[in-house]
Design a protein around this motif. Structure first.
Motif, PDB file in Angstrom:
ATOM      1  N   TRP A  80       6.988   5.570   1.711  1.00  0.00           N
ATOM      2  CA  TRP A  80       5.911   6.181   2.477  1.00  0.00           C
ATOM      3  C   TRP A  80       4.689   5.273   2.528  1.00  0.00           C
ATOM      4  O   TRP A  80       4.002   5.193   3.562  1.00  0.00           O
ATOM      5  CB  TRP A  80       5.539   7.535   1.888  1.00  0.00           C
ATOM      6  N   ALA A  81       4.397   4.593   1.434  1.00  0.00           N
ATOM      7  CA  ALA A  81       3.259   3.667   1.426  1.00  0.00           C
ATOM      8  C   ALA A  81       3.503   2.503   2.377  1.00  0.00           C
ATOM      9  O   ALA A  81       2.589   2.062   3.101  1.00  0.00           O
ATOM     10  CB  ALA A  81       3.006   3.149   0.007  1.00  0.00           C
ATOM     11  N   LEU A  82       4.730   2.000   2.386  1.00  0.00           N
ATOM     12  CA  LEU A  82       5.074   0.930   3.318  1.00  0.00           C
ATOM     13  C   LEU A  82       4.938   1.424   4.760  1.00  0.00           C
ATOM     14  O   LEU A  82       4.428   0.713   5.643  1.00  0.00           O
ATOM     15  CB  LEU A  82       6.490   0.443   3.052  1.00  0.00           C
ATOM     16  N   THR A  83       5.375   2.666   5.008  1.00  0.00           N
ATOM     17  CA  THR A  83       5.246   3.240   6.348  1.00  0.00           C
ATOM     18  C   THR A  83       3.784   3.358   6.754  1.00  0.00           C
ATOM     19  O   THR A  83       3.415   3.052   7.899  1.00  0.00           O
ATOM     20  CB  THR A  83       5.910   4.624   6.398  1.00  0.00           C
ATOM     21  N   ALA A 112       0.148  11.781   3.595  1.00  0.00           N
ATOM     22  CA  ALA A 112       0.316  13.139   3.067  1.00  0.00           C
ATOM     23  C   ALA A 112       1.589  13.285   2.244  1.00  0.00           C
ATOM     24  O   ALA A 112       1.734  14.248   1.479  1.00  0.00           O
ATOM     25  CB  ALA A 112       0.330  14.149   4.217  1.00  0.00           C
ATOM     26  N   SER A 113       2.517  12.335   2.378  1.00  0.00           N
ATOM     27  CA  SER A 113       3.805  12.403   1.676  1.00  0.00           C
ATOM     28  C   SER A 113       3.793  11.674   0.348  1.00  0.00           C
ATOM     29  O   SER A 113       4.794  11.713  -0.383  1.00  0.00           O
ATOM     30  CB  SER A 113       4.921  11.826   2.570  1.00  0.00           C
ATOM     31  N   LEU A 114       2.687  11.013  -0.002  1.00  0.00           N
ATOM     32  CA  LEU A 114       2.589  10.319  -1.291  1.00  0.00           C
ATOM     33  C   LEU A 114       2.320  11.338  -2.388  1.00  0.00           C
ATOM     34  O   LEU A 114       1.251  11.944  -2.447  1.00  0.00           O
ATOM     35  CB  LEU A 114       1.459   9.282  -1.236  1.00  0.00           C
ATOM     36  N   ARG A 115       3.304  11.543  -3.260  1.00  0.00           N
ATOM     37  CA  ARG A 115       3.191  12.604  -4.271  1.00  0.00           C
ATOM     38  C   ARG A 115       3.632  12.138  -5.656  1.00  0.00           C
ATOM     39  O   ARG A 115       4.010  12.946  -6.501  1.00  0.00           O
ATOM     40  CB  ARG A 115       4.031  13.810  -3.845  1.00  0.00           C
ATOM     41  N   GLY A 116       3.607  10.832  -5.893  1.00  0.00           N
ATOM     42  CA  GLY A 116       3.991  10.335  -7.206  1.00  0.00           C
ATOM     43  C   GLY A 116       5.473  10.391  -7.465  1.00  0.00           C
ATOM     44  O   GLY A 116       5.898  10.508  -8.627  1.00  0.00           O
ATOM     45  N   GLN A 117       6.287  10.309  -6.425  1.00  0.00           N
ATOM     46  CA  GLN A 117       7.737  10.362  -6.570  1.00  0.00           C
ATOM     47  C   GLN A 117       8.354   9.003  -6.262  1.00  0.00           C
ATOM     48  O   GLN A 117       7.661   8.058  -5.888  1.00  0.00           O
ATOM     49  CB  GLN A 117       8.300  11.444  -5.643  1.00  0.00           C
ATOM     50  N   ARG A 118       9.670   8.924  -6.393  1.00  0.00           N
ATOM     51  CA  ARG A 118      10.345   7.644  -6.232  1.00  0.00           C
ATOM     52  C   ARG A 118      10.199   7.069  -4.837  1.00  0.00           C
ATOM     53  O   ARG A 118      10.130   5.861  -4.650  1.00  0.00           O
ATOM     54  CB  ARG A 118      11.831   7.798  -6.560  1.00  0.00           C
ATOM     55  N   ASN A 119      10.194   7.957  -3.848  1.00  0.00           N
ATOM     56  CA  ASN A 119      10.141   7.468  -2.475  1.00  0.00           C
ATOM     57  C   ASN A 119       8.724   7.141  -2.005  1.00  0.00           C
ATOM     58  O   ASN A 119       8.492   6.879  -0.832  1.00  0.00           O
ATOM     59  CB  ASN A 119      10.767   8.482  -1.513  1.00  0.00           C
ATOM     60  N   ASP A 120       7.751   7.155  -2.937  1.00  0.00           N
ATOM     61  CA  ASP A 120       6.381   6.815  -2.574  1.00  0.00           C
ATOM     62  C   ASP A 120       6.271   5.417  -1.977  1.00  0.00           C
ATOM     63  O   ASP A 120       5.456   5.183  -1.083  1.00  0.00           O
ATOM     64  CB  ASP A 120       5.470   6.907  -3.798  1.00  0.00           C
ATOM     65  N   SER A 121       7.080   4.497  -2.468  1.00  0.00           N
ATOM     66  CA  SER A 121       7.005   3.120  -1.961  1.00  0.00           C
ATOM     67  C   SER A 121       7.349   3.067  -0.478  1.00  0.00           C
ATOM     68  O   SER A 121       6.713   2.342   0.292  1.00  0.00           O
ATOM     69  CB  SER A 121       7.954   2.213  -2.749  1.00  0.00           C
ATOM     70  N   MET A 166      -0.921   7.247  14.739  1.00  0.00           N
ATOM     71  CA  MET A 166      -1.849   7.947  13.852  1.00  0.00           C
ATOM     72  C   MET A 166      -1.146   9.107  13.151  1.00  0.00           C
ATOM     73  O   MET A 166      -1.353   9.347  11.954  1.00  0.00           O
ATOM     74  CB  MET A 166      -3.036   8.456  14.661  1.00  0.00           C
ATOM     75  N   ALA A 167      -0.295   9.835  13.882  1.00  0.00           N
ATOM     76  CA  ALA A 167       0.429  10.956  13.281  1.00  0.00           C
ATOM     77  C   ALA A 167       1.341  10.488  12.153  1.00  0.00           C
ATOM     78  O   ALA A 167       1.410  11.122  11.088  1.00  0.00           O
ATOM     79  CB  ALA A 167       1.237  11.683  14.356  1.00  0.00           C
ATOM     80  N   LEU A 168       2.033   9.370  12.363  1.00  0.00           N
ATOM     81  CA  LEU A 168       2.925   8.861  11.317  1.00  0.00           C
ATOM     82  C   LEU A 168       2.127   8.294  10.144  1.00  0.00           C
ATOM     83  O   LEU A 168       2.548   8.413   8.985  1.00  0.00           O
ATOM     84  CB  LEU A 168       3.862   7.797  11.893  1.00  0.00           C
ATOM     85  N   LEU A 169       0.970   7.696  10.411  1.00  0.00           N
ATOM     86  CA  LEU A 169       0.097   7.224   9.331  1.00  0.00           C
ATOM     87  C   LEU A 169      -0.330   8.396   8.459  1.00  0.00           C
ATOM     88  O   LEU A 169      -0.249   8.330   7.213  1.00  0.00           O
ATOM     89  CB  LEU A 169      -1.123   6.521   9.931  1.00  0.00           C
ATOM     90  N   TRP A 170      -0.785   9.482   9.089  1.00  0.00           N
ATOM     91  CA  TRP A 170      -1.215  10.655   8.321  1.00  0.00           C
ATOM     92  C   TRP A 170      -0.041  11.284   7.576  1.00  0.00           C
ATOM     93  O   TRP A 170      -0.185  11.700   6.427  1.00  0.00           O
ATOM     94  CB  TRP A 170      -1.836  11.682   9.262  1.00  0.00           C
ATOM     95  N   LEU A 171       1.110  11.343   8.231  1.00  0.00           N
ATOM     96  CA  LEU A 171       2.289  11.915   7.569  1.00  0.00           C
ATOM     97  C   LEU A 171       2.666  11.104   6.336  1.00  0.00           C
ATOM     98  O   LEU A 171       2.995  11.671   5.280  1.00  0.00           O
ATOM     99  CB  LEU A 171       3.461  11.956   8.549  1.00  0.00           C
ATOM    100  N   ALA A 172       2.604   9.788   6.443  1.00  0.00           N
ATOM    101  CA  ALA A 172       2.951   8.932   5.302  1.00  0.00           C
ATOM    102  C   ALA A 172       1.976   9.135   4.153  1.00  0.00           C
ATOM    103  O   ALA A 172       2.383   9.256   2.983  1.00  0.00           O
ATOM    104  CB  ALA A 172       2.968   7.466   5.741  1.00  0.00           C
TER     105      ALA A 172
END
Length: 519
Positions: A174-177, A163-172, A155-161
Motif C-alpha cells: 500500500w505504501a508503494l501504491t 487509508a489502508s496502512l494499518r501496521g500489517q504485512r501488506n503495508d509495504s 487521487m482516489a487511489l492515493l487516499w485509498l492506499a
C-alpha cells in the motif's frame, strides 16, 4: 458463507462496467474543444512522433511545453501511434479514449475508500460508487482529453492506499501504491499533489493513524514509489534548466494563485456554482452529511470526510484563476459524505443521525423535481417550449427516475425503498446515456465559432495564415495542422478573417470566413 466483511467486488465491478460503457457512448461525436483538449491532443501527437529535444519531454508546435508533465499525454500518444498509423489527424474518440477510461476508475476506487472508512458497510461502499457514477461533472468531464478525470482517479487511489496502512504485512504494497500515485500526480498536474496529499495526511494526523504504521518500510516504499515522478522532474530540469520551474511557478501554482485569468470574475463563487449545478439529485444530502461527519468526528469516517473536504476547499476556493474544472477534486469527498445518508434513506436504521426532519422530506423534493422535469418534457412538444425539444428525452428519463424513486423512498417497506434507489440511479444513468449520445454534452463548443470550416480554409493558404479579430485557438491549430497565431490589421500576408479590410484580396470563402491576402 460469505463474511459481511468481504469486499463487495461483484457489485463494484458491475458499477464500474456501467461507468465504462457510459464513458464510451458518443465519445467522438463532437470536435475537440478549447481549453485544453486541442493542446493535450497536439502535445500527445508530438510525443507519439518522438519530437522534442529529449525523450519524454513534451513539446507544443516544436517548442518546450512547460505547463504539465507528460503522464497522460504519453499514454494518448501511445494509443495514437498504435491505432492511427500513418493517419495524420487521429479521431476525437481515439484522443479521448485513454482519459475517458482512466477517469472511470474513480467509481470503484471511491467505493473501496468508503469500505476502508466504514468497514463492513457494504451498502455505503456501493452507494459511494453509484454517486460517482451518476454525478454529471464526474461523468462528463472525465470524457474530455484533459487531465482532471485521470487526476481524480489517481487521487482516489492515493487516499485509498494511505487509508489502508494499518501496521500489517501488506503495508509495504500500500505504501508503494501511495508513492506510485504520487508519481502519477507529479506527471499529471504536479502542484495539485500538494493539497491532495495534505488532505489525506490531515486525516491521518488527526486520527493518529500514523502510529499504527510500520514507519520504516512504509516511508521507504513511498519514497520508492515517488522515484519515477521525481526522476522525471529532475530530468526535465537537467535538460531545460530554469524553464522547468515554470511548471510549478509561472504556469502552475503561481499563475492560479496570483493571476486572475479569463473567466475568473466570480472568483470563489465558481466552485460553489459548479457544486450547485452538478450535484443533483444528491446535493440535498450534503448539509446533513456534513453535520453527521462533524457529529462522528471522533470516528474515522467523520475525520476523513471533514479533513479532505476542508483542506481541498481551502486550497481551491482562494485561487485567483477559477475555471469550472478546478473544483473537480471536491467530488470525491462529496460522494464519501453523502453515500451513508443515501443508505439511511433506504434502511432507516441509525436513530442518531442529524437533521432527520430534513432527510425525511428529501424524497418529496425528488418527487417534485421529477414532476417538473416531466412537465418540461411535455412542454417541449408545444410551441411555447420549442427550445426545450433537444432536451426532452433527457429531462423525461431523469424526471421519471427521480419522481418514481422519491415516491418509493417514502414507502414503509424496505423492498420498495430499495426500488426507489434503483429508480433514482437508473433515471440518472439513462439521462446521461441520452445526453452523451447527442452533441449536447460538450456545450462549451457553442460559446465560440466552430473551427472545422476555418481549419479547412487555412489549408488553402500557400503559407501559414494569421487569425484576424480573435485570439489564437488551440483547437483550430489542431484541426489545421499548423499553428495559426493572431494577426494585427497592419500586418501583411495571408489572413483568416470574417471582415476583410479594403486592402485585402479574398481568395476563398467558407461561410462567414474568408482567406484573404492583405498588403
Amino acid at each position: 458463507m460469505q463474511s459481511k466483511f468481504a469486499t463487495p467486488w461483484i457489485g463494484l465491478l458491475s458499477i464500474w462496467g456501467v461507468a465504462v460503457g457510459l464513458a464510451l457512448i458518443g465519445l467522438g461525436n463532437v470536435p475537440l474543444r478549447d481549453f485544453d483538449e486541442g493542446t493535450v491532443a497536439r502535445v500527445a501527437q508530438e510525443l507519439s512522433k518522438g519530437l522534442g529535444e529529449a525523450p519524454l519531454l513534451p513539446t507544443l508546435w516544436g517548442e518546450p511545453y512547460l505547463n504539465k508533465g507528460p503522464g497522460l499525454h504519453s499514454l494518448i500518444g501511445l494509443v495514437i501511434r498504435q491505432a492511427s498509423g500513418t493517419q495524420q489527424l487521429p479521431s476525437e474518440g481515439l484522443v479521448r479514449l485513454v482519459p475517458a477510461l482512466l477517469s472511470t476508475l474513480v467509481v470503484p476506487l471511491g467505493g473501496l475508500l468508503q469500505w476502508r472508512l466504514r468497514p463492513g458497510e457494504r451498502n455505503s461502499c456501493l452507494a459511494t460508487s453509484l454517486l460517482l457514477l451518476t454525478l454529471l461533472p464526474v461523468a462528463r468531464h472525465g470524457r474530455l482529453a484533459m487531465l482532471d478525470g485521470s487526476q481524480l482517479s489517481a487521487m482516489a487511489l492515493l487516499w485509498l492506499a494511505l487509508a489502508s496502512l494499518r501496521g500489517q504485512r501488506n503495508d509495504s504494497y500500500w505504501a508503494l501504491t501511495a508513492g506510485l500515485m504520487g508519481s502519477a500526480m507529479l506527471l499529471l498536474k504536479a502542484p495539485l499533489l500538494i493539497p491532495c496529499a495534505a488532505a489525506a495526511l490531515a486525516a491521518v494526523l488527526w486520527g493518529l493513524e500514523w502510529q499504527r504504521w510500520r514507519s520504516g518500510p512504509a516511508i521507504s516504499c513511498m519514497a520508492l514509489g515517488l522515484l519515477p515522478g521525481i526522476s522525471w522532474h529532475l530530468w526535465h530540469a537537467h535538460i531545460r534548466g530554469g524553464q522547468a520551474l515554470w511548471m510549478w511557478g509561472g504556469d502552475g501554482a503561481g499563475r492560479v494563485l496570483l493571476d486572475a485569468g479569463e473567466g475568473s470574475d466570480l472568483r470563489w463563487r465558481v466552485p460553489l456554482i459548479e457544486l450547485l449545478e452538478g450535484g443533483w439529485p444528491w446535493l440535498l444530502l450534503l448539509v446533513p452529511g456534513l453535520c453527521w461527519a462533524w457529529q462522528l468526528r471522533h470516528q474515522r469516517w467523520g475525520r476523513w470526510c471533514l479533513a479532505t473536504q476542508v483542506v481541498l476547499a481551502a486550497a481551491i476556493l482562494p485561487l485567483k484563476t477559477q475555471l469550472p474544472w478546478y473544483s473537480h477534486p471536491l467530488w470525491l469527498p462529496f460522494a464519501l459524505i453523502n453515500a451513508p445518508l443515501l443508505v439511511w434513506l433506504v434502511e432507516r436504521r441509525d436513530r442518531g443521525i442529524p437533521m432527520r426532519w430534513w432527510l425525511q422530506r428529501i424524497p418529496s423534493i425528488w418527487i417534485l423535481l421529477g414532476f417538473l422535469l416531466i412537465g418540461a418534457t411535455a412542454l417541449s412538444f408545444t410551441a411555447v417550449g420549442d427550445q426545450l425539444a433537444p432536451y426532452r428525452w433527457l429531462a423525461g428519463a431523469a424526471g421519471l427516475g427521480w419522481g418514481a424513486g422519491g415516491w418509493w423512498l417514502q414507502s414503509a417497506q424496505l423492498r420498495q425503498r430499495r426500488q426507489g434507489l434503483i429508480s433514482m440511479v437508473c433515471g440518472s444513468v439513462l439521462a446521461l446515456s441520452l445526453l452523451f449520445s447527442t452533441q449536447l454534452w460538450l456545450w462549451e463548443l457553442n460559446e465560440r465559432w466552430p473551427v472545422s470550416p476555418v481549419a479547412s480554409l487555412s489549408r488553402s493558404s500557400p503559407t501559414t495564415p494569421l487569425l484576424h479579430g480573435y485570439d489564437e485557438r488551440p483547437s483550430l491549430n489542431w484541426y489545421a495542422g499548423q499553428r495559426i497565431r493572431r494577426g494585427r490589421s497592419r500586418d501583411s500576408g495571408w489572413f483568416l478573417t470574417q471582415k476583410p479590410d479594403d486592402h485585402c484580396v479574398v481568395t476563398a470563402r467558407k461561410g462567414d470566413w474568408a482567406l484573404a491576402r492583405c498588403r
